[in-house]
Design a protein around this motif. Structure first.
Motif, mmCIF file in Angstrom:
data_model
loop_
_atom_site.group_PDB
_atom_site.id
_atom_site.type_symbol
_atom_site.label_atom_id
_atom_site.label_comp_id
_atom_site.label_asym_id
_atom_site.label_seq_id
_atom_site.Cartn_x
_atom_site.Cartn_y
_atom_site.Cartn_z
ATOM 1 N N ASP A 128 -25.771 42.480 49.705
ATOM 2 C CA ASP A 128 -27.711 42.200 49.846
ATOM 3 C C ASP A 128 -28.115 42.400 48.560
ATOM 4 O OD1 ASP A 128 -29.922 42.237 51.511
ATOM 5 O OD2 ASP A 128 -30.083 44.719 51.596
ATOM 6 N N ASN A 129 -27.547 43.207 48.181
ATOM 7 C CA ASN A 129 -28.360 43.613 46.539
ATOM 8 C C ASN A 129 -27.806 42.509 45.061
ATOM 9 O OD1 ASN A 129 -29.264 45.941 46.484
ATOM 10 N ND2 ASN A 129 -27.542 47.616 46.495
ATOM 11 N N ASP A 130 -26.750 42.100 45.754
ATOM 12 C CA ASP A 130 -26.282 40.741 44.710
ATOM 13 C C ASP A 130 -26.673 39.622 45.442
ATOM 14 O OD1 ASP A 130 -24.019 41.963 43.382
ATOM 15 O OD2 ASP A 130 -22.113 41.170 44.726
ATOM 16 N N LEU A 131 -27.495 39.221 45.700
ATOM 17 C CA LEU A 131 -28.386 38.608 46.435
ATOM 18 C C LEU A 131 -29.984 38.707 46.121
ATOM 19 C CD1 LEU A 131 -26.731 37.025 49.942
ATOM 20 C CD2 LEU A 131 -26.703 36.512 47.348
ATOM 21 N N LEU A 132 -29.962 39.214 46.841
ATOM 22 C CA LEU A 132 -31.577 39.839 45.687
ATOM 23 C C LEU A 132 -31.480 40.242 43.643
ATOM 24 C CD1 LEU A 132 -33.997 41.205 46.182
ATOM 25 C CD2 LEU A 132 -33.240 43.922 45.689
ATOM 26 N N TRP A 133 -30.458 40.478 43.778
ATOM 27 C CA TRP A 133 -30.846 39.965 42.248
ATOM 28 C C TRP A 133 -30.319 37.920 41.863
ATOM 29 C CZ3 TRP A 133 -28.950 36.254 38.355
ATOM 30 C CH2 TRP A 133 -29.547 36.754 36.957
ATOM 31 N N TYR A 134 -30.355 37.249 42.665
ATOM 32 C CA TYR A 134 -30.900 35.847 42.887
ATOM 33 C C TYR A 134 -32.401 35.797 42.931
ATOM 34 C CZ TYR A 134 -26.217 35.095 41.489
ATOM 35 O OH TYR A 134 -25.163 34.661 41.069
ATOM 36 N N ASP A 135 -32.381 36.369 44.300
ATOM 37 C CA ASP A 135 -34.319 36.302 45.049
ATOM 38 C C ASP A 135 -35.245 36.759 43.569
ATOM 39 O OD1 ASP A 135 -32.771 36.159 47.604
ATOM 40 O OD2 ASP A 135 -33.268 37.643 48.064
ATOM 41 N N GLU A 142 -38.411 37.407 37.527
ATOM 42 C CA GLU A 142 -37.818 38.206 36.829
ATOM 43 C C GLU A 142 -36.215 38.203 36.896
ATOM 44 O OE1 GLU A 142 -38.857 41.770 39.520
ATOM 45 O OE2 GLU A 142 -41.167 40.911 39.770
ATOM 46 N N THR A 143 -35.732 38.785 35.404
ATOM 47 C CA THR A 143 -35.108 38.984 35.182
ATOM 48 C C THR A 143 -34.452 40.433 35.560
ATOM 49 O OG1 THR A 143 -34.857 36.944 33.367
ATOM 50 C CG2 THR A 143 -33.060 38.497 32.689
ATOM 51 N N PRO A 144 -33.878 40.146 36.573
ATOM 52 C CA PRO A 144 -33.170 41.601 36.406
ATOM 53 C C PRO A 144 -32.582 42.818 35.526
ATOM 54 C CG PRO A 144 -32.994 40.364 38.377
ATOM 55 C CD PRO A 144 -33.282 39.582 37.272
ATOM 56 N N ASP A 145 -32.100 43.535 35.483
ATOM 57 C CA ASP A 145 -31.735 44.949 34.720
ATOM 58 C C ASP A 145 -29.894 44.950 34.488
ATOM 59 O OD1 ASP A 145 -34.344 45.262 33.507
ATOM 60 O OD2 ASP A 145 -34.329 46.945 34.989
ATOM 61 N N THR A 146 -29.831 44.649 35.788
ATOM 62 C CA THR A 146 -28.609 44.552 35.611
ATOM 63 C C THR A 146 -27.770 43.003 35.679
ATOM 64 O OG1 THR A 146 -28.547 43.877 38.967
ATOM 65 C CG2 THR A 146 -28.681 46.240 38.394
ATOM 66 N N PRO A 147 -25.878 43.256 35.379
ATOM 67 C CA PRO A 147 -25.519 41.956 34.872
ATOM 68 C C PRO A 147 -25.403 41.219 36.289
ATOM 69 C CG PRO A 147 -24.355 43.879 34.420
ATOM 70 C CD PRO A 147 -25.482 44.315 34.915
ATOM 71 N N LYS A 148 -25.806 39.625 35.819
ATOM 72 C CA LYS A 148 -25.718 38.938 36.919
ATOM 73 C C LYS A 148 -24.194 38.627 38.019
ATOM 74 C CE LYS A 148 -25.700 33.678 37.103
ATOM 75 N NZ LYS A 148 -25.934 32.195 36.855
ATOM 76 N N PRO A 149 -24.548 38.894 39.316
ATOM 77 C CA PRO A 149 -23.424 39.436 40.127
ATOM 78 C C PRO A 149 -22.786 37.360 40.312
ATOM 79 C CG PRO A 149 -25.276 39.556 41.184
ATOM 80 C CD PRO A 149 -25.828 38.925 40.240
ATOM 81 N N VAL A 150 -21.847 38.018 40.925
ATOM 82 C CA VAL A 150 -20.853 36.979 41.227
ATOM 83 C C VAL A 150 -20.932 36.500 42.706
ATOM 84 C CG1 VAL A 150 -18.570 36.246 40.881
ATOM 85 C CG2 VAL A 150 -19.169 37.110 39.170
ATOM 86 N N VAL A 151 -21.805 35.396 43.436
ATOM 87 C CA VAL A 151 -21.055 34.942 44.950
ATOM 88 C C VAL A 151 -20.731 33.877 44.738
ATOM 89 C CG1 VAL A 151 -23.851 36.223 44.800
ATOM 90 C CG2 VAL A 151 -23.171 33.905 44.973
ATOM 91 N N HIS A 152 -19.889 34.031 46.275
ATOM 92 C CA HIS A 152 -18.930 33.048 46.259
ATOM 93 C C HIS A 152 -19.747 31.677 47.059
ATOM 94 C CE1 HIS A 152 -16.859 36.887 45.558
ATOM 95 N NE2 HIS A 152 -16.367 36.405 45.043
ATOM 96 N N VAL A 153 -21.372 31.556 47.376
ATOM 97 C CA VAL A 153 -21.707 30.438 48.055
ATOM 98 C C VAL A 153 -22.738 29.956 47.481
ATOM 99 C CG1 VAL A 153 -21.109 31.248 50.484
ATOM 100 C CG2 VAL A 153 -22.688 32.224 49.537
ATOM 101 N N PRO A 154 -22.829 28.975 47.588
ATOM 102 C CA PRO A 154 -24.359 28.072 46.307
ATOM 103 C C PRO A 154 -25.779 28.806 47.252
ATOM 104 C CG PRO A 154 -23.210 26.905 47.797
ATOM 105 C CD PRO A 154 -22.186 27.712 48.025
#
Length: 182
Positions: A128-135, A142-154
């Motif tokens: 949920d948090n990883d996908l929130l980064w992309y949202d 907005e550019t989140p403060d955390t590093p870009k997470p790796v997700v496995h689906v487009p």
């Protein structure tokens, strides 16, 4: 009916005193396909239903169990009955959070047979948090403060007809339910 909402399927549901028998996937899929992420403050409509489908697909891509994939699909199902409250505001509403957690546990009990373990909750929160980064990045610019997470689906932030999202949600639910009920 005073303290009840009328659901899409015509049930009278009291979110503060939820009756498991009145919870149905048709109501969940329909309502979540119409609720917008980010409280509507996004560049394009992206439904909570689309988000939940994406979470389930990400859980599957990470090799998680069918149970956790289904939990990922259902993780915002309480919003069908209680609506969505943005995270910053929700933090100041302990009674709301407690009510939401109780309702979600009833939903998990109905469709998964039990609530989530601490490990399952942690894995789901990570997705949920990883996908929130992309949202934040692509729906709110907005550019989140955390590093870009790796997700496995487009991730495609496209608006689909709500009926298409509703149908995909229900079909995915049916597929996953069949797998974990065997």
């Amino acid at each position: 009916m005073g303290d009840c909402i009328t659901t899409y399927t015509g049930k009278h549901f009291d979110p503060t005193h939820p009756d498991e028998e009145l919870i149905c996937i048709e109501d969940i899929a329909h309502a979540l396909s119409l609720l917008c992420r980010g409280n509507g403050h996004v560049r394009t409509f992206f439904s909570v239903g689309q988000h939940c489908i994406l979470c389930a697909k990400e859980a599957e891509a990470r090799g998680y169990s069918g149970r956790l994939i289904l939990a990922s699909l259902l993780h915002d199902a309480s919003e069908c009955y209680m609506s969505d409250v943005p995270r910053p505001f929700k933090k100041s509403l302990p009674a709301y959070r407690k009510q939401e957690e109780a309702l979600l546990n009833i939903i998990y009990q109905k469709y998964l047979g039990s609530g989530l373990s601490a490990i399952e909750e942690q894995k789901l929160k990570e997705i949920d948090n990883d996908l929130l980064w992309y949202d934040l990045k692509y729906l709110l610019n907005e550019t989140p403060d955390t590093p870009k997470p790796v997700v496995h689906v487009p991730i495609q932030y496209r608006q689909y007809p709500f009926s298409q999202v509703e149908e995909e949600y229900r079909n995915l639910f049916d597929q996953l339910s069949a797998k974990i009920c065997k």
